[in-house]
Design an enzyme around this catalytic site. Structure first.
Site, PDB file in Angstrom:
ATOM      1  N   ASP A   1       0.814  -1.220   0.000  1.00 41.31           N
ATOM      2  CA  ASP A   1       0.000   0.000   0.000  1.00 41.31           C
ATOM      3  C   ASP A   1       0.846   1.268   0.000  1.00 41.31           C
ATOM      4  O   ASP A   1       0.394   2.331   0.436  1.00 41.31           O
ATOM      5  CB  ASP A   1      -0.950   0.010   1.201  1.00 41.31           C
ATOM      6  CG  ASP A   1      -0.213   0.028   2.541  1.00 41.31           C
ATOM      7  OD1 ASP A   1       1.020  -0.164   2.551  1.00 41.31           O
ATOM      8  OD2 ASP A   1      -0.868   0.242   3.581  1.00 41.31           O
ATOM      9  N   GLU A   2       2.062   1.181  -0.511  1.00 46.00           N
ATOM     10  CA  GLU A   2       2.931   2.358  -0.499  1.00 46.00           C
ATOM     11  C   GLU A   2       3.892   2.307  -1.681  1.00 46.00           C
ATOM     12  O   GLU A   2       4.404   1.244  -2.035  1.00 46.00           O
ATOM     13  CB  GLU A   2       3.716   2.403   0.817  1.00 46.00           C
ATOM     14  CG  GLU A   2       4.595   3.626   0.972  1.00 46.00           C
ATOM     15  CD  GLU A   2       5.246   3.662   2.339  1.00 46.00           C
ATOM     16  OE1 GLU A   2       4.655   4.249   3.267  1.00 46.00           O
ATOM     17  OE2 GLU A   2       6.341   3.100   2.482  1.00 46.00           O
TER      18      GLU A   2
END
Length: 342
Positions: free
Chosen positions: A84-85
């Site tokens: 998620d990054e």
């Protein structure tokens, strides 16, 4: 939306959850004290009215892949840091917009419209500052730090806000009277180097906005890893295995999005006394499935010393092979290689 949601990693089948560990939780759940790595029973005690869901790694992998695909349109170079990054080097692409703020809003709007998710964006001249900026106004925030603003933006923040400065290093810095990044920036670098070695120089560069870590394109990965600090140091192998389990899905998602196969799986233990132990297992043939990661974990966990409590665990994949772009699936790649050997 607006409810405390807790995602639980559990070995149980069926609809009812009675044990497991928290893999992630919403900001509303964090307000009750729920944290990743916490046992399901402790989370239920703190937040009895929460919504408890099982992990769904196939869904996370699908959504992550869609988000990263949208980000590619905004990046000169894209580095997937986790499920998620991501870091974007957008030096050229951003020039198509009137301002950094407009560029950041375009990213947020695209992710919202095409994937249905909110996201936080940090824009800055360095990776370390951009990471801090992205966390600055979570959730759904946008923070732009211009080159002339980096030192003033960082100065009032605690040193622990820097990814890479953990609790032990933060405590050591505070013991030297260095609590804020401004204080770190004002410390002569030779003093930091004497105490921390090369890491001390790196911390000084970050605090001064002068670190130049590049955004690494997907093809440059040597290894991909993730770590998790346990709720409390333990010798319980069930808890340790439970902390490693969510990492399997995360790392598998990342290598899948990068089009990579792995041969080597590694585990790292950081003990209560901060001593580090690592164990690795290499397969003869490249693998692309999560089951092989889990199989290696089972094998490797039997090779560690459990007489001392473990405070942090990590999982790493390496020895990568890039799947050819014209290959449709990992299975086809492996099958093709097997046919050549016949």
């Amino acid at each position: 939306r607006g409810k405390p949601v807790i995602v639980v990693m559990t070995p149980e089948d069926g609809e009812i959850i009675t044990r497991g560990a928290v893999a992630s939780c919403s900001y509303e759940a964090r307000a009750f004290g729920v944290r990743s790595g916490m046992s399901y029973l402790k989370a239920r005690e703190l937040c009895p009215g929460g919504v408890y869901l099982r992990t769904n790694f196939s869904l996370y992998e699908e959504v992550s892949s869609r988000v990263m695909g949208e980000l590619e349109a905004f990046a000169d170079k894209l580095e997937v840091a986790s499920i998620d990054e991501a870091y974007l080097d957008s030096t050229r692409r951003a020039q198509e917009y009137a301002s950094p703020e407009e560029f950041g809003e375009a990213i947020k709007r695209t992710i919202k419209e095409r994937v249905g998710l909110t996201c936080s964006v940090g824009i800055a001249p360095t990776k370390a500052c951009a990471k801090i900026a992205s966390d600055y106004r979570k959730p759904d925030g946008l923070t732009v730090v211009r080159p002339s603003q980096v030192k003033s933006f960082l100065a009032p923040l605690e040193v622990g806000r820097v990814a890479g400065i953990g609790p032990k290093t933060q405590a050591a810095l505070e013991g030297m009277g260095i609590r804020l990044l401004g204080e770190l920036a004002a410390t002569p670098p030779y003093i930091l180097e004497e105490r921390f070695g090369r890491v001390g120089v790196w911390m000084w560069l970050v605090a001064n906005g002068e670190d130049n870590d590049p955004v690494e394109p997907q093809s440059e990965y040597k290894s991909i890893s993730t770590e998790h600090t346990l709720e409390r140091p333990t010798t319980d192998t069930v808890i340790i295995r439970g902390a490693l389990q969510p990492m399997v899905g995360e790392l598998h998602s990342r290598i899948s999005s990068l089009g990579l196969l792995y041969r080597t799986v590694g585990i790292k233990f950081v003990y209560k006394d901060f001593k580090v132990a690592t164990r690795d297992h290499s397969y003869r043939e490249p693998r692309g499935d999560p089951a092989s990661i889990e199989q290696a974990i089972t094998l490797l966990l039997g090779r560690f010393d459990y007489t001392k409590p473990v405070r942090k665990v990590g999982l790493r994949l390496s020895s990568f092979i890039k799947i050819p772009e014209n290959q449709k699936t990992i299975e086809e790649w492996i099958t093709q290689g097997a046919n050549k050997d016949q």
